[in-house]
Design an enzyme around this catalytic site. Structure first.
Site, mmCIF file in Angstrom:
data_model
loop_
_atom_site.group_PDB
_atom_site.id
_atom_site.type_symbol
_atom_site.label_atom_id
_atom_site.label_comp_id
_atom_site.label_asym_id
_atom_site.label_seq_id
_atom_site.Cartn_x
_atom_site.Cartn_y
_atom_site.Cartn_z
ATOM 1 N N GLU A 72 0.825 -1.215 0.000
ATOM 2 C CA GLU A 72 0.000 0.000 0.000
ATOM 3 C C GLU A 72 0.853 1.255 0.000
ATOM 4 O O GLU A 72 1.942 1.278 0.592
ATOM 5 C CB GLU A 72 -0.876 0.015 1.266
ATOM 6 C CG GLU A 72 -1.854 -1.133 1.303
ATOM 7 C CD GLU A 72 -2.496 -1.347 2.660
ATOM 8 O OE1 GLU A 72 -3.663 -1.747 2.696
ATOM 9 O OE2 GLU A 72 -1.828 -1.123 3.689
ATOM 10 N N LYS A 85 3.858 6.896 2.828
ATOM 11 C CA LYS A 85 4.425 5.664 3.405
ATOM 12 C C LYS A 85 4.183 4.513 2.438
ATOM 13 O O LYS A 85 3.120 4.419 1.827
ATOM 14 C CB LYS A 85 3.760 5.361 4.749
ATOM 15 C CG LYS A 85 4.285 4.056 5.379
ATOM 16 C CD LYS A 85 3.849 3.911 6.833
ATOM 17 C CE LYS A 85 2.519 3.237 6.968
ATOM 18 N NZ LYS A 85 2.200 2.891 8.377
ATOM 19 N N GLN A 156 3.004 -6.093 17.021
ATOM 20 C CA GLN A 156 2.395 -4.829 17.477
ATOM 21 C C GLN A 156 2.070 -4.837 18.974
ATOM 22 O O GLN A 156 1.859 -3.773 19.572
ATOM 23 C CB GLN A 156 1.071 -4.554 16.729
ATOM 24 C CG GLN A 156 1.116 -4.696 15.224
ATOM 25 C CD GLN A 156 2.050 -3.712 14.562
ATOM 26 O OE1 GLN A 156 2.115 -2.538 14.948
ATOM 27 N NE2 GLN A 156 2.804 -4.167 13.572
ATOM 28 N N ASP A 177 -2.903 -15.711 22.399
ATOM 29 C CA ASP A 177 -2.510 -15.893 20.991
ATOM 30 C C ASP A 177 -2.653 -17.383 20.691
ATOM 31 O O ASP A 177 -2.421 -18.222 21.572
ATOM 32 C CB ASP A 177 -1.050 -15.446 20.806
ATOM 33 C CG ASP A 177 -0.670 -15.261 19.329
ATOM 34 O OD1 ASP A 177 -0.372 -14.117 18.930
ATOM 35 O OD2 ASP A 177 -0.641 -16.274 18.574
ATOM 36 N N THR A 217 -4.637 -9.414 15.577
ATOM 37 C CA THR A 217 -4.220 -10.681 14.982
ATOM 38 C C THR A 217 -3.953 -10.473 13.490
ATOM 39 O O THR A 217 -4.371 -9.476 12.918
ATOM 40 C CB THR A 217 -5.318 -11.750 15.141
ATOM 41 O OG1 THR A 217 -6.462 -11.339 14.390
ATOM 42 C CG2 THR A 217 -5.706 -11.935 16.591
ATOM 43 N N GLY A 242 -7.896 -6.099 11.717
ATOM 44 C CA GLY A 242 -8.673 -6.151 10.469
ATOM 45 C C GLY A 242 -8.446 -4.850 9.714
ATOM 46 O O GLY A 242 -8.945 -3.807 10.115
ATOM 47 N N ASP A 243 -7.671 -4.904 8.627
ATOM 48 C CA ASP A 243 -7.314 -3.642 7.976
ATOM 49 C C ASP A 243 -7.211 -3.789 6.463
ATOM 50 O O ASP A 243 -6.485 -3.055 5.808
ATOM 51 C CB ASP A 243 -5.988 -3.088 8.564
ATOM 52 C CG ASP A 243 -4.829 -4.053 8.413
ATOM 53 O OD1 ASP A 243 -5.042 -5.180 7.917
ATOM 54 O OD2 ASP A 243 -3.702 -3.689 8.765
ATOM 55 N N VAL A 309 -7.724 1.137 11.070
ATOM 56 C CA VAL A 309 -7.080 0.535 9.889
ATOM 57 C C VAL A 309 -5.729 1.193 9.606
ATOM 58 O O VAL A 309 -4.904 0.642 8.882
ATOM 59 C CB VAL A 309 -7.964 0.605 8.617
ATOM 60 C CG1 VAL A 309 -9.194 -0.267 8.761
ATOM 61 C CG2 VAL A 309 -8.359 2.029 8.278
HETATM 62 P P1 NAD Z 1 2.256 -10.531 13.602
HETATM 63 O O1 NAD Z 1 2.182 -11.510 12.482
HETATM 64 O O2 NAD Z 1 3.575 -10.165 14.161
HETATM 65 O O3 NAD Z 1 1.337 -11.020 14.822
HETATM 66 C C1 NAD Z 1 0.033 -11.496 14.655
HETATM 67 C C2 NAD Z 1 -0.266 -12.492 15.771
HETATM 68 O O4 NAD Z 1 -1.646 -12.866 15.670
HETATM 69 C C3 NAD Z 1 0.551 -13.788 15.661
HETATM 70 O O5 NAD Z 1 1.273 -14.002 16.865
HETATM 71 C C4 NAD Z 1 -0.512 -14.872 15.413
HETATM 72 O O6 NAD Z 1 -0.194 -16.112 16.021
HETATM 73 C C5 NAD Z 1 -1.735 -14.221 16.070
HETATM 74 N N1 NAD Z 1 -3.011 -14.771 15.609
HETATM 75 C C6 NAD Z 1 -3.410 -15.079 14.343
HETATM 76 N N2 NAD Z 1 -4.678 -15.546 14.355
HETATM 77 C C7 NAD Z 1 -5.087 -15.508 15.669
HETATM 78 C C8 NAD Z 1 -6.292 -15.846 16.322
HETATM 79 N N3 NAD Z 1 -7.334 -16.336 15.650
HETATM 80 N N4 NAD Z 1 -6.370 -15.666 17.659
HETATM 81 C C9 NAD Z 1 -5.314 -15.190 18.366
HETATM 82 N N5 NAD Z 1 -4.129 -14.855 17.806
HETATM 83 C C10 NAD Z 1 -4.028 -15.020 16.457
HETATM 84 O O7 NAD Z 1 1.486 -9.233 13.059
HETATM 85 P P2 NAD Z 1 1.530 -7.754 13.667
HETATM 86 O O8 NAD Z 1 2.605 -6.951 13.026
HETATM 87 O O9 NAD Z 1 1.444 -7.821 15.159
HETATM 88 O O10 NAD Z 1 0.161 -7.197 13.071
HETATM 89 C C11 NAD Z 1 -1.069 -7.710 13.518
HETATM 90 C C12 NAD Z 1 -2.194 -7.197 12.656
HETATM 91 O O11 NAD Z 1 -2.327 -5.782 12.813
HETATM 92 C C13 NAD Z 1 -1.970 -7.438 11.159
HETATM 93 O O12 NAD Z 1 -3.171 -7.898 10.598
HETATM 94 C C14 NAD Z 1 -1.633 -6.062 10.617
HETATM 95 O O13 NAD Z 1 -2.000 -5.910 9.270
HETATM 96 C C15 NAD Z 1 -2.440 -5.172 11.537
HETATM 97 N N6 NAD Z 1 -1.939 -3.805 11.667
HETATM 98 C C16 NAD Z 1 -2.855 -2.812 11.686
HETATM 99 C C17 NAD Z 1 -2.437 -1.498 11.831
HETATM 100 C C18 NAD Z 1 -3.454 -0.408 11.922
HETATM 101 O O14 NAD Z 1 -3.085 0.771 11.834
HETATM 102 N N7 NAD Z 1 -4.691 -0.725 12.133
HETATM 103 C C19 NAD Z 1 -1.069 -1.206 11.920
HETATM 104 C C20 NAD Z 1 -0.155 -2.252 11.932
HETATM 105 C C21 NAD Z 1 -0.608 -3.561 11.817
#
Ligand code: NAD
Length: 358
Positions: A72, A85, A156, A177, A217, A242-243, A309
């Site tokens: 993106e 970005k 995160q 998790d 997640t 969810g994004d 998001v």
């Molecule tokens: P990551 O892959 O480092 O961590 C995600 C974690 O979720 C993993 O440890 C995984 O085991 C766990 N997981 C997956 N399915 C699960 C479930 N059903 N129940 C419990 N845990 C579960 O990813 P991250 O960098 O921490 O990012 C997490 C999410 O946040 C991603 O989807 C990312 O796109 C989103 N995100 C959103 C924003 C925003 O501004 N809204 C910013 C950054 C990241």
């Protein structure tokens, strides 16, 4: 904390040099500033920029989807500075030792179009996402909330915990998790920050007694991390994971019971939890709450949902804040990025003179 002033002009580097903040230097900047102070000042910067919402050019981000993830571009400008970005979201990257979310960004001055800083934004995105979540929760979470469940304990998660501790005083964290090693990693890191999080065996256990639920997640499909009967009255949900189109975390029945707050509505309609709702379902943009136009939480029983998001203004604010921190330091890598011939029209001559030096 005194209001931070970001208008301080920076010393001008030579025209061809653009300050580059690498991952190493970003880590130094965050640690020297102190993570909690960094989060607090960043949240304040984002809040101030949300307050002047109408001075920004706003677009939904440009997304290139593929089977495994999304790439993106997120641009915005306030007429003086322009930021963009580059960020990806690839939920299965962890299997090959890569980040789910990796990013870098550019800040430019509008009057010349020249970049004034290039920065890593993988760490900075985690910090700005957490700062935005906690800033939103100041308006939306129940007063005096001390306990937060964090579902999804990946990259995160700790940033989210620290931002809620710093901005709201939340000090009890309940972790879940599907991968227990992620929760153990998160608990270890938070213990080093003086917290004593609890690891739970199910999302149901994690959300017990939690006034705030953060879902963060990663999965490239409609997931249902929370179902309706798991969420009690008065809860604040900070839905971060969810994004993307087709990537959500909450059962739609929860959305129907909640007061929903979003960043930039046109983008969230495509990417957020609300993609599961009819397009006329009412939501409130967060900047309206910050400016006092709308109330955030209206009662102790209300369920509030921040359908996060990630929006370009948050990245703009983050880059601006990092540039502010660089004002007293030369702790950046000078990138020889821009051609600077003696005569601006003699680009070719510059190339020929370089050949003569080879
Ligand atoms: P990551 O892959 O480092 O961590 C995600 C974690 O979720 C993993 O440890 C995984 O085991 C766990 N997981 C997956 N399915 C699960 C479930 N059903 N129940 C419990 N845990 C579960 O990813 P991250 O960098 O921490 O990012 C997490 C999410 O946040 C991603 O989807 C990312 O796109 C989103 N995100 C959103 C924003 C925003 O501004 N809204 C910013 C950054 C990241």
């Amino acid at each position: 904390m005194p209001a931070i002033q970001l208008a301080v002009p920076l010393p001008t580097p030579p025209l061809n040099v653009v300050p580059f903040v690498s991952v190493e230097r970003m880590m130094r900047l965050v640690l020297q500033t102190g993570i909690e102070r960094f989060l607090a000042e960043l949240a304040e910067t984002i809040e101030n920029d949300f307050r002047r919402w109408n001075s920004f050019e706003k677009h939904s981000r440009l997304a290139a989807h593929s089977r495994d993830g999304v790439i993106e571009l997120m641009p915005t400008s306030d007429g003086e500075l322009y930021a963009v970005k580059y960020v990806n979201g690839h939920p299965y990257n962890g299997r090959s030792g890569r980040q789910t979310v990796a990013a870098f960004g550019v800040l430019s001055e509008v009057w010349t179009g020249y970049p004034v800083m290039i920065s890593e934004m993988t760490l900075l995105t985690a910090l700005r996402t957490a700062a935005t979540s906690a800033m939103a929760a100041k308006y939306l979470a129940p007063q005096g909330a001390r306990t937060m469940a964090i579902i999804g304990n990946g990259a995160q998660a700790e940033f989210q915990a620290l931002a809620f501790k710093t901005l709201l005083g939340v000090d009890q964290f309940r972790l879940f998790d599907i991968d227990a090693s992620a929760s153990e990693k998160c608990a270890r890191n938070l213990a080093k920050a003086g917290l004593s999080p609890k690891i739970l065996r199910s999302p149901e256990e994690a959300i017990e007694h939690a006034q705030i639920i953060t879902t963060v997640t990663a999965d490239k499909q409609m997931a249902t991390i929370l179902i309706d009967n798991m969420v009690g009255p008065g809860t604040h949900i900070n839905a971060v994971g969810g994004d993307c189109p087709g990537k959500t975390e909450l059962h739609p029945d929860i959305l129907r019971r909640s007061g929903i707050f979003v960043e930039f509505e046109p983008q969230t309609r495509i990417e957020g939890e609300i993609q599961q709702l009819p397009s006329d379902h009412a939501v409130v943009e967060l900047h309206r709450v910050i400016s006092g136009e709308y109330l955030g939480r209206t009662s102790g029983n209300e369920i509030t949902l921040f359908d996060s998001v990630g929006f370009a203004i948050e990245d703009f604010s983050a880059l601006r804040y990092v540039r502010h921190l660089l004002r007293d330091t030369t702790d950046y890598e000078p990138l020889d990025l821009l051609a600077d011939p003696d005569d601006p029209r003699d680009l070719f001559g510059m190339l020929m003179r370089a050949e003569a030096r080879l």
